[in-house]
Design a protein around this motif. Sequence first.
Motif, PDB file in Angstrom:
ATOM      1  N   TYR A 753       0.812  -1.216   0.000  1.00  0.00           N
ATOM      2  CA  TYR A 753       0.000   0.000   0.000  1.00  0.00           C
ATOM      3  C   TYR A 753       0.847   1.269   0.000  1.00  0.00           C
ATOM      4  N   PHE A 754       2.145   1.131   0.197  1.00  0.00           N
ATOM      5  CA  PHE A 754       3.032   2.288   0.235  1.00  0.00           C
ATOM      6  C   PHE A 754       3.600   2.547  -1.157  1.00  0.00           C
ATOM      7  N   PRO A 755       4.071   3.771  -1.415  1.00  0.00           N
ATOM      8  CA  PRO A 755       4.685   4.063  -2.720  1.00  0.00           C
ATOM      9  C   PRO A 755       5.902   3.184  -2.970  1.00  0.00           C
ATOM     10  N   GLU A 756       6.156   2.872  -4.200  1.00  0.00           N
ATOM     11  CA  GLU A 756       7.273   2.005  -4.569  1.00  0.00           C
ATOM     12  C   GLU A 756       8.600   2.601  -4.129  1.00  0.00           C
ATOM     13  N   SER A 757       8.688   3.943  -4.123  1.00  0.00           N
ATOM     14  CA  SER A 757       9.935   4.599  -3.745  1.00  0.00           C
ATOM     15  C   SER A 757      10.271   4.411  -2.273  1.00  0.00           C
ATOM     16  N   MET A 758       9.302   3.980  -1.449  1.00  0.00           N
ATOM     17  CA  MET A 758       9.546   3.793  -0.021  1.00  0.00           C
ATOM     18  C   MET A 758       9.835   2.352   0.341  1.00  0.00           C
ATOM     19  N   THR A 759       9.521   1.421  -0.516  1.00  0.00           N
ATOM     20  CA  THR A 759       9.536   0.014  -0.134  1.00  0.00           C
ATOM     21  C   THR A 759      10.841  -0.666  -0.525  1.00  0.00           C
ATOM     22  N   LYS A 760      11.001  -1.870  -0.011  1.00  0.00           N
ATOM     23  CA  LYS A 760      12.166  -2.683  -0.357  1.00  0.00           C
ATOM     24  C   LYS A 760      12.055  -3.148  -1.798  1.00  0.00           C
ATOM     25  N   PRO A 761      13.158  -3.581  -2.404  1.00  0.00           N
ATOM     26  CA  PRO A 761      13.115  -4.006  -3.811  1.00  0.00           C
ATOM     27  C   PRO A 761      12.305  -5.289  -3.977  1.00  0.00           C
ATOM     28  N   VAL A 762      11.768  -5.447  -5.159  1.00  0.00           N
ATOM     29  CA  VAL A 762      10.999  -6.652  -5.485  1.00  0.00           C
ATOM     30  C   VAL A 762      11.705  -7.377  -6.623  1.00  0.00           C
ATOM     31  N   GLY A 763      11.341  -8.618  -6.815  1.00  0.00           N
ATOM     32  CA  GLY A 763      11.924  -9.397  -7.889  1.00  0.00           C
ATOM     33  C   GLY A 763      13.316  -9.900  -7.537  1.00  0.00           C
ATOM     34  N   THR A 764      14.090 -10.166  -8.569  1.00  0.00           N
ATOM     35  CA  THR A 764      15.448 -10.705  -8.387  1.00  0.00           C
ATOM     36  C   THR A 764      16.469  -9.602  -8.558  1.00  0.00           C
ATOM     37  N   PRO A 765      17.625  -9.714  -7.917  1.00  0.00           N
ATOM     38  CA  PRO A 765      18.659  -8.683  -8.052  1.00  0.00           C
ATOM     39  C   PRO A 765      19.254  -8.674  -9.444  1.00  0.00           C
TER      40      PRO A 765
END
Length: 772
Positions: A753-765
């Motif tokens: 629910y938070f903006p993407e700029s605030m959250t931890k990374p998703v997917g693979t490095p």
Amino acid sequence: MAVRHPERARTTIVAPTGTGATGGGHELKYSLHRWSSFYSDAFHPNNILVDNPKDETSRWLSESNRPPQYLTLKLSHGPCIVRSITFGKYKRAHVCNLHLFDIFAGLDENEMKQVYTGELRNDDVKETFHLKPICCNFLKIVPHLAWEQTFGFSIWYVELRGQQQQQQQQQNQEVPMTSSLLPESLPSVSCHEKISPIYCLSSEMRSAEVTRHCLKHLRKLGYMDLFSELGRRSRVKLEHPQLTQLHYDLVECADFETSEQLIEEAANRGNFDEFLNKQEIDVEWKRIRNDPSPKSGSYRGAQRKRWPGMRGGHQMVFDPCTKSILLFGGWDGEKDLADLWQYHLESQEWECLSLDTEKEGGPCARSCHKMCLDWKRRKLYTFGRYYDSTPVETSNDSLGDLYLYDLATRKWTLLSADTSLEGGPGLVIDHQMCIDSENETIYVFGGKVYSTASLMLESSKKHQVHQSSGHCLSGRLYSYHISSRKWTQILNPSLWEMCQNTKGGLGMVFNEVSRQLFLIGSFPRYIRCLAYYVDTCQIRNFFYEGGMNGRYIQRVSIDCEKQEIYIFSGHRRTSQRVAFNSVCLFKIETEEWLRVCKFGGVAAIHSADEATTPCARFAYQLVFDPISKTHFIYGGNAGKQHEHRWMRLDDFWTFTLVMPSGEQLVRSCKLMIRRQRFEELSHTNSVEALSYLQNDLSALVDHGNQAETDEFCALVSVLITNFSQRKIQDDSHSALDEFRMQRNQLFDKLCGYFPESMTKPVGTPPFTTTKL
């Protein structure tokens, strides 16, 4: 259901005037790599490297306005993070000034992605557009429209700002880092700014992203010592400090009450706004039945007595004082109508105020007219109508009359028998009309001019009218002061251009809060919304590309309280065929365009009684109730969808938008937290868990929602199962590990629910791959 598309909105962030009017970061040097064309050597693309607003030749001018036209810029120091682009301008407005444009960026000039869509004002003020930070070698500017559509595109000056790779590396090294995750030493600095994966190709940025993925993995497994040490050594932050605090309280400490407080604080700070703006909007349709009484005679006779019946081209207004709808005139497929009706929302009944207004001193039978209501003074005004004049004849029937209806006395008054002789517009159709009740002023815009006197007057001003199907299409805006009965013509080139170039149909509403007239029209590639400030005569434009191109703008309404404009369009018809109608929403304060829904489609009218949405139509009418936030739609013409083309519709519908709110989202988040707390209590203390279920958890459940009620009832069986089986012991490590894993999954849901700029990374490095 409707999906919001705020990314398609064209918004302008205006920087202050002067050389310092730029975005954040350092100025980035670039060169002109490629271009589509230029008019002559005097207007070479290299001119945009110099900011010289006093020199009319210091610009790039394309050879034509035929696409594709473009400028490709190449950054001089290799891949850089571009954060903003600033456009300089000439010392005054110019016909060739760039209006609409797109920006593409990429590391390879053959693989660039669109990163921005915007518009420029036609003035002398620099404008800065802040981009999502992107790492690129090339940046491409693609013009779409100049302020005068017959000229080529001009760009006077371009400045890029951002960080080179060395500057970005220094910036990352300056970020402080704490060595532990104790409450008193939680991170208090912003996280490393997340960059879209397609641009994360520089070694420094890729290294930071890999580190963030490692931090995420270590924390998920509970290796907090390694997590803290890696963060301290790398000086890279995993996420925003607010989310780090939430993870500590919820996952590590199982402090559910504090977690709920953090959710409320996040909502108050607006952290959920971005998520809410992307959510679907539920549309609720409801048909109001017009069932005649079987004792009142034949069906058709009862229909004419109990409600208005079939018609199109009629007019309706909403009266907030009496919570009723007034309906006048229209065309029933055979003749124009002169009846006046009132629908009472509370009793849900129609009342016939007059079967023939002409016999009572009012207007004659008419259709395609316009009405507006001065609800403060209880006065109704009507002007214009359709007149079959081929060729135009000189008669009283072809004169533009203006009538007033007093709702208190229920009497008509003729204010003007021929408005064209008093400085106003002549007899028109397809015009727009609205009222400023505060200043007792009526505004009339556009329309086709019919009457002889006004036709001759309009034709003498060739720069403001043109012939269309034997009639004159007016591009003028008129104001009528009610007390003095004085017409005033408002001349403005933008208003004329708006009327002449629109693809089909115009809408106009008055914003009582900002005192603006909003004119909405459909153009070949976009929808244009022109805001005219009635007190200062200033104009501002808004544009939208998405979902409604090629449609007729049929009806427009405004919610002044929420500062929202609703735009109802119809698919461009051929031989009176309407495929579907669309609804679009424009949020004035945020300049955001949203697609709401489509309704209609080719449907049989005979099966309309079982339909859950109205069939597609044109020539219908709608009003907006600002109290209940509901639209009312009545009648119209279904075109060729009906086997009898002359027939009109008589169905009555309500249209309501159900939009998700921040309060609903906070309740949903807190409900998930309390369910987790109940789940853990049910394994350790059944009595306390039951009390918590009955009081704390039940207080958040929407018992009117069947799905939530069923889930709540199912929690009782969970309590009984856990009490009888007791599979997990209270002090076992497996219990603690399982609870922590569940809370970690809950945290991941809340992060969504938070903006993407605030959250931890998703997917693979983004690991480096090597060909073998």
